[in-house]
Each structure stands twice: as structure tokens, then as C-alpha cells.
Scaffold this motif. Sequence first.
Motif, PDB file in Angstrom:
ATOM      1  N   UNK A 160      24.872 -23.183  57.302  1.00  0.00           N
ATOM      2  CA  UNK A 160      24.113 -24.260  57.747  1.00  0.00           C
ATOM      3  C   UNK A 160      22.529 -23.894  57.305  1.00  0.00           C
ATOM      4  N   UNK A 161      21.958 -22.714  57.701  1.00  0.00           N
ATOM      5  CA  UNK A 161      20.844 -22.303  57.278  1.00  0.00           C
ATOM      6  C   UNK A 161      20.360 -22.044  56.087  1.00  0.00           C
ATOM      7  N   UNK A 162      21.138 -22.015  55.252  1.00  0.00           N
ATOM      8  CA  UNK A 162      20.907 -21.591  53.757  1.00  0.00           C
ATOM      9  C   UNK A 162      20.621 -22.723  52.762  1.00  0.00           C
ATOM     10  N   UNK A 163      20.698 -24.091  53.564  1.00  0.00           N
ATOM     11  CA  UNK A 163      20.275 -25.328  52.725  1.00  0.00           C
ATOM     12  C   UNK A 163      19.081 -25.601  53.126  1.00  0.00           C
ATOM     13  N   UNK A 164      18.046 -25.950  51.863  1.00  0.00           N
ATOM     14  CA  UNK A 164      16.825 -26.349  52.098  1.00  0.00           C
ATOM     15  C   UNK A 164      16.696 -27.802  52.145  1.00  0.00           C
ATOM     16  N   UNK A 165      17.792 -28.503  51.900  1.00  0.00           N
ATOM     17  CA  UNK A 165      17.987 -29.957  52.032  1.00  0.00           C
ATOM     18  C   UNK A 165      18.200 -30.389  53.409  1.00  0.00           C
TER      19      UNK A 165
ATOM     20  N   UNK B  59      25.014 -21.665  44.836  1.00  0.00           N
ATOM     21  CA  UNK B  59      25.079 -22.564  46.508  1.00  0.00           C
ATOM     22  C   UNK B  59      24.002 -23.592  46.509  1.00  0.00           C
ATOM     23  N   UNK B  60      22.873 -23.434  45.997  1.00  0.00           N
ATOM     24  CA  UNK B  60      21.654 -24.254  46.058  1.00  0.00           C
ATOM     25  C   UNK B  60      22.001 -25.677  45.484  1.00  0.00           C
TER      26      UNK B  60
ATOM     27  N   UNK C 238      24.148 -31.360  46.851  1.00  0.00           N
ATOM     28  CA  UNK C 238      25.257 -31.966  46.537  1.00  0.00           C
ATOM     29  C   UNK C 238      25.055 -32.427  45.036  1.00  0.00           C
ATOM     30  N   UNK C 239      24.752 -31.396  44.226  1.00  0.00           N
ATOM     31  CA  UNK C 239      24.594 -31.723  42.765  1.00  0.00           C
ATOM     32  C   UNK C 239      26.061 -31.127  42.116  1.00  0.00           C
ATOM     33  N   UNK C 240      26.607 -30.418  43.062  1.00  0.00           N
ATOM     34  CA  UNK C 240      28.207 -29.909  42.489  1.00  0.00           C
ATOM     35  C   UNK C 240      29.019 -30.075  43.614  1.00  0.00           C
ATOM     36  N   UNK C 241      30.311 -30.077  43.510  1.00  0.00           N
ATOM     37  CA  UNK C 241      31.252 -30.199  44.638  1.00  0.00           C
ATOM     38  C   UNK C 241      31.451 -28.694  45.103  1.00  0.00           C
ATOM     39  N   UNK C 242      32.382 -28.822  46.327  1.00  0.00           N
ATOM     40  CA  UNK C 242      32.631 -27.479  46.965  1.00  0.00           C
ATOM     41  C   UNK C 242      33.717 -26.693  45.965  1.00  0.00           C
ATOM     42  N   UNK C 243      34.685 -27.731  45.382  1.00  0.00           N
ATOM     43  CA  UNK C 243      35.423 -27.104  44.565  1.00  0.00           C
ATOM     44  C   UNK C 243      34.804 -26.514  43.032  1.00  0.00           C
TER      45      UNK C 243
END
Length: 115
Positions: free
Chosen positions: A31-36, A80-81, A86-91
Motif C-alpha cells: 500500500x505504502x509504495x503507491x504515490x497515487x 511497480x509505479x 493503473x497504467x499496466x495491469x497486475x499480469x
Amino acid sequence: MTSYELLQMFVLLLVAHALADYPLQGEFLAKAKSRFIPVPGVPWYQALGAHALIHGGAVAWITGSLVLGALEVICHMLIDDLKCGHRISYNVDQLLHVMCKVLWVALILFFPALP
């Protein structure tokens, strides 16, 4: 380096990736790694950097190359960024991480003296 040793290294890189992305990341870093969607009071870049450093350390340890470890840190942070934004999917995120491991092994194959 023999093809068996390269295959062994690739498998170890995948195992280390799974360890670093799941149990060693945990809910906090995830959770903490997201700047969004930042966690209040936690600089996102520190969390993302710590997560990427775990990955880079594993790559450096397995390959014996600090250069590849540093490249892993940079690539992991960028990938990861993109996922967090949400510019690329998890897969796609996971595929790009695996492709980095393929690249590291290829670089070792073609440049065996890589530091």
C-alpha cells in the motif's frame, strides 16, 4: 557458465522474485509504495525504494553482480509505479518482472565478466 547453471540461476531469480513480491513485501509496503494512494505520514518513494531494494539485493546475491542488482532496483521501481498508477495491469507487471530476469540471465550469458 553452463546452460544448466544459467537455468538454475533463472529459477532462483524467479523464486527470489516470488519471495520478495509476496511474503517480503507485505500489506504495508504494497500500500505504502503507491504515490497515487499514499499512506499518511509515509513517503511513498521510501516504501517503493525499500521494496525495489529487496528485489535488487536478491538479484545481486544470486547473480553476483551489483550492476544487475542496481538495474533490478531501477526497473522494479518503474514497473511497480506503472502498476500503482493503473497504467499496466497486475499480469503485465508480473510479466515485465519475469522478462527482466530473462534479460539478466541473457546479459550474464553474453557478458560473463559483468561486475
